[in-house]
Design a protein around this motif. Sequence first.
Motif, PDB file in Angstrom:
ATOM      1  N   ALA A   1      81.880  96.178 -62.592  1.00 40.31           N
ATOM      2  CA  ALA A   1      80.457  96.373 -62.856  1.00 40.31           C
ATOM      3  C   ALA A   1      80.304  97.194 -64.129  1.00 40.31           C
ATOM      4  O   ALA A   1      81.145  98.042 -64.444  1.00 40.31           O
ATOM      5  CB  ALA A   1      79.775  97.092 -61.691  1.00 40.31           C
ATOM      6  N   SER A   2      79.226  96.939 -64.869  1.00 40.77           N
ATOM      7  CA  SER A   2      78.976  97.708 -66.086  1.00 40.77           C
ATOM      8  C   SER A   2      77.482  97.752 -66.379  1.00 40.77           C
ATOM      9  O   SER A   2      76.716  96.866 -65.979  1.00 40.77           O
ATOM     10  CB  SER A   2      79.722  97.110 -67.276  1.00 40.77           C
ATOM     11  N   LEU A   3      77.097  98.802 -67.088  1.00 42.44           N
ATOM     12  CA  LEU A   3      75.733  98.969 -67.580  1.00 42.44           C
ATOM     13  C   LEU A   3      75.830  99.345 -69.050  1.00 42.44           C
ATOM     14  O   LEU A   3      76.491 100.334 -69.398  1.00 42.44           O
ATOM     15  CB  LEU A   3      75.000 100.053 -66.793  1.00 42.44           C
ATOM     16  N   GLU A   4      75.191  98.567 -69.908  1.00 39.15           N
ATOM     17  CA  GLU A   4      75.272  98.782 -71.346  1.00 39.15           C
ATOM     18  C   GLU A   4      73.875  99.021 -71.921  1.00 39.15           C
ATOM     19  O   GLU A   4      72.917  98.324 -71.561  1.00 39.15           O
ATOM     20  CB  GLU A   4      75.910  97.580 -72.046  1.00 39.15           C
ATOM     21  N   TRP A   5      73.803  99.995 -72.819  1.00 45.29           N
ATOM     22  CA  TRP A   5      72.556 100.310 -73.511  1.00 45.29           C
ATOM     23  C   TRP A   5      72.817 100.220 -75.013  1.00 45.29           C
ATOM     24  O   TRP A   5      73.615 100.979 -75.563  1.00 45.29           O
ATOM     25  CB  TRP A   5      72.077 101.712 -73.123  1.00 45.29           C
TER      26      TRP A   5
ATOM     27  N   LYS B   1      74.555  88.632 -63.876  1.00 39.08           N
ATOM     28  CA  LYS B   1      74.368  89.280 -65.169  1.00 39.08           C
ATOM     29  C   LYS B   1      72.881  89.345 -65.495  1.00 39.08           C
ATOM     30  O   LYS B   1      72.153  88.360 -65.307  1.00 39.08           O
ATOM     31  CB  LYS B   1      75.106  88.521 -66.278  1.00 39.08           C
TER      32      LYS B   1
ATOM     33  N   SER C   1      71.828  95.829 -70.589  1.00 39.51           N
ATOM     34  CA  SER C   1      72.574  94.723 -69.995  1.00 39.51           C
ATOM     35  C   SER C   1      73.367  95.258 -68.812  1.00 39.51           C
ATOM     36  O   SER C   1      73.900  96.374 -68.863  1.00 39.51           O
ATOM     37  CB  SER C   1      73.529  94.091 -71.015  1.00 39.51           C
ATOM     38  N   ALA C   2      73.440  94.470 -67.762  1.00 39.78           N
ATOM     39  CA  ALA C   2      74.195  94.866 -66.577  1.00 39.78           C
ATOM     40  C   ALA C   2      74.874  93.641 -65.993  1.00 39.78           C
ATOM     41  O   ALA C   2      74.366  92.515 -66.109  1.00 39.78           O
ATOM     42  CB  ALA C   2      73.284  95.516 -65.543  1.00 39.78           C
ATOM     43  N   HIS C   3      76.027  93.864 -65.399  1.00 38.85           N
ATOM     44  CA  HIS C   3      76.698  92.743 -64.735  1.00 38.85           C
ATOM     45  C   HIS C   3      77.541  93.268 -63.573  1.00 38.85           C
ATOM     46  O   HIS C   3      77.962  94.435 -63.548  1.00 38.85           O
ATOM     47  CB  HIS C   3      77.567  91.951 -65.724  1.00 38.85           C
ATOM     48  N   TYR C   4      77.760  92.371 -62.620  1.00 36.48           N
ATOM     49  CA  TYR C   4      78.645  92.648 -61.489  1.00 36.48           C
ATOM     50  C   TYR C   4      79.427  91.384 -61.213  1.00 36.48           C
ATOM     51  O   TYR C   4      78.858  90.278 -61.143  1.00 36.48           O
ATOM     52  CB  TYR C   4      77.862  93.063 -60.240  1.00 36.48           C
TER      53      TYR C   4
ATOM     54  N   ARG D   1      78.287 102.451 -72.834  1.00 34.34           N
ATOM     55  CA  ARG D   1      78.672 101.633 -71.689  1.00 34.34           C
ATOM     56  C   ARG D   1      79.162 102.520 -70.561  1.00 34.34           C
ATOM     57  O   ARG D   1      79.968 103.435 -70.765  1.00 34.34           O
ATOM     58  CB  ARG D   1      79.764 100.639 -72.076  1.00 34.34           C
TER      59      ARG D   1
END
Length: 718
Positions: free
Chosen positions: A68-72, A19, A31-34, A85
Motif C-alpha cells: 500500500a502507498s500514499l503519494e502527494w 488505485k 495517489s493511493a493504491h493497495y 510517499r
Amino acid sequence: NLFVSSPLENNSEDQGVVKIDHQLDATDTLSAHYAVFNENDSQPFNQKFLFTNLPGFGSTALLRGQNASLEWSRDAGYRLTNQMRLGFNRRNNAFTQEGSGVNQAAQIGFPTVSSDPLNYGYPNIVLAGFDGIGTAIVLPQNLVANTFQWSDDAVWKPQFNGGRHQFRFGVDVRRIQENEFLNALSRGQYLFLGPFTGSPLGDLISGLPTVAVITNGDSHGAFRTTAASLYGLDTIRVNQNLSLTLGLRYEHNAPPVEIRDRVSTPDLSGNSLTCSPKPDCEFLIGGTNGVPRATYNGTAGDFGPRVGIAWRPFGSNAFVVRSAYGIFYDVSILNVNIFPHGNPPFYSVSTFANRGTSTIQTILNPAFSLPQPPSATMVTPNFRDAYLQQWHFTVDHEMGKNAVLSAGYVGSKGTNLLDQRQGNQAPAGGVVPYPQFGTIRLLASDGSSTYHSMQLSLEKRFVSSFGLLAAYTWSRSIDNVSALFGSSGDPGFPQNSSDLRSERGLSDFHAEHRFVLSGFYDLPARPFGAGSGFAAAGNRLFGGWNASAISTLQTGRPFTVNRGIDQSKTGVTLGMFDRPDLIGDPMKAGPVSANPNPACHLTRAQGGLAADVPGDVSSWFNPCAFAAPSTVRFGTAGRNILLGPGLANVDLALRRDVRISEGQRIQASFEFFNLLNHPNFDLPNGNFDSKAVGVVQSADAFGNKPPRQIQIGLRYEF
C-alpha cells in the motif's frame, strides 16, 4: 537404471489491485493504491528447497503479499516540484513439508525428534553417491516481514546560469520488521557414508548411520532494523551537445537486532574450552561481554558517487556517445541474521557419531553413540555491506531512416559480496582449529566478482505497423561465490574454506552468448481490401490483429562436478563439497588411459564408463576425465568449469480490440509461451560418485523453462 516420475503440481494464484488518483487543485495531486497477492503451491519435487528427485517429499507454499502507498505530488512554484510517499509492504511466506502432521518418521522406525505435529514428516537421509531420501532439512519455516517507508524527492530547475542545471535530491527511510521461525532438522538428518558394510546403501539397509544430526529449542525470532539514505544529483547542460550528471548517495543500514536479544556467537577464545555448563557457556549473547547486539558492528556508512556524460560530437542525434560510472550498495540485512539466532542457549544443533554399534533407533542416545561438540553459526565481526562498481560506454548511431544501431561495453566489479564457509574446517585429514566446536557456519563478506560484456542492438521500423529489434550480448562473469545458498549448478560452499582463491571461476549465472530477436506486426483493419463476400469475411476474421513475438537463444550455464563422499576427511555436517581430480578434457569422447578406473578404458557402447558422444543428454560430459584422489586431500577440479545445455525459446502473442460502442471495447488475447514446445534441459548430474554422473535427468525441474503454454485472455474496458 534411472527412475522417472511425473507427479502433478497444484498451483493457484489470486491478485487484486485498487488505485485512486485525485487532483486536489492546480498544484497538488494525491495517489493511493493497495495490492494483494495470494499463492498456494504444492510442489512434488520441492523446487525451492531441492534435496531429492524422488516424489513424495515435496512441500507446500502459502504465500501472501500486500502493498500500500500514499503519494502527494506538489508543484511548489519557483520551478520546484516535490513528491512525498508513505509506503507499507508486507509478505508472509509459509513453507511446510509434505506429510506435515503425520509422524512418518516413527512409522518407518526412526526416532521422533520433535513432538510438535507441525514438524512431523519423513527424516532427511543422506546416501553418499546416491540421491537423497526424505524431506528438506529447512522445513517447516515461516516468514512475516513488514517494511514501513517514508521518502521525499524533489526536482528543481533554477533559472540561474541560463537554466542549465537540474537538481534532484531526496531522502528515503525504511523501518523493517521480520518475525520468523525455521525449524531446521526437526525430523533429524541421518548420514550413511558406508564405513560399516563398505557401502552407503548397505549401511542404510543394516540401519547403521554414520552420523545423525538433530536440533532442539525455540527457533522463533523477531528482528528489527532501520535503513536511511540521502542523495543529491545535478544534471548540467554544458551546451546543446554535451551534458554531465554528477551525484552522491549516502546510505546507512543498521545491523538488525533481535527484540529479545536472542542471538549469540561462538566464543573462539580459550575460555570456551574449560567453561561449564556446556554448550551454553561456549556462546556469547549479543549485547553482553562486549559483543554488539547484532553480534557484529556493520558498516558505518556507505557513499555511492554517480557520474555520467551524454555527448553529440557531430551536433545531431544521429551519433550519440554515453558513458557513466556509479557505486551501488546491496543490503543483505535480515537474510543472514537468522543464523546467530540458531545458536545455544536459544537453539542448538546436536551431532551424534556412531560408535560402530549404534542403530537408527539408538544413535540419538548418548549412551550408544559419540556426542560431538556443538555446531555454531556466526557472522564475521568485520562484516561489510556489499557494493558494485558499474560502468558503461555506449555509442548510438542512426543508420538511415528508422534504424538505430547501438554498441557498448558494460562492466562491473563486486566487492564484499556475501558468502559462507566452514569456519572450523580442518586441513585435509588434519585437526580442527577449534576442537570445542563442531562445524561453524561462517557468514562473511569476502566474495568478489567481475563482469565484462559487449552489447549490440539494432532496431528497425520498416513501416508504422512493423518493426524488429535484435540484441546480442557477449559477456563473461567471474566470481568466487554467486549466491548465499548456492544454485543447482554449484553448492555455494567452498571445497577448502581456507583457500577462496581456488573457488574463483565462472559465475553460476554466466551466459557467454545471448541473442534476442523481437518484433511486432499490426494487421490493417481491411487486409483483404474493401468489398463484400469473402473479402468482408476475411476482414472480420483477420483484420485489426496485433502480433508480437520474441525469440531467445542462449548458451548454457556453468556447473561444478562434486564428490558424494567426504574424501578430504574435513567433516560433512554442512554438506559434502569436495571435488575430484581433473585428469582430461571432459568434453572429449572416448577412453581416458590416465584414469585408474578400468571402466574408463572402454566407452559406454563397449560396456565401460567413458562417454561416446559428449554433449548428449545421456552423457553431457565424459566422467572419465575426472578421477578420485588416491590420498586424503582436496581435488584439483575447479569450480564451474563445465557448461550445461543452452536455451532456445519462442513466444508469440496475438491481440485484437473490438469496439462495442462509444467508450466501450473488448480486447481478446492469445499468448503462446515456448511456441515450438522445444525442450530446454536442466543441468546434468554433477555428482561424481553417482551412477548417473553426466546424465541430463530433467527438463524444467525448477519451473523456469516450461513446455508450451497457451493463455487466453478477455478484457473489457469501459
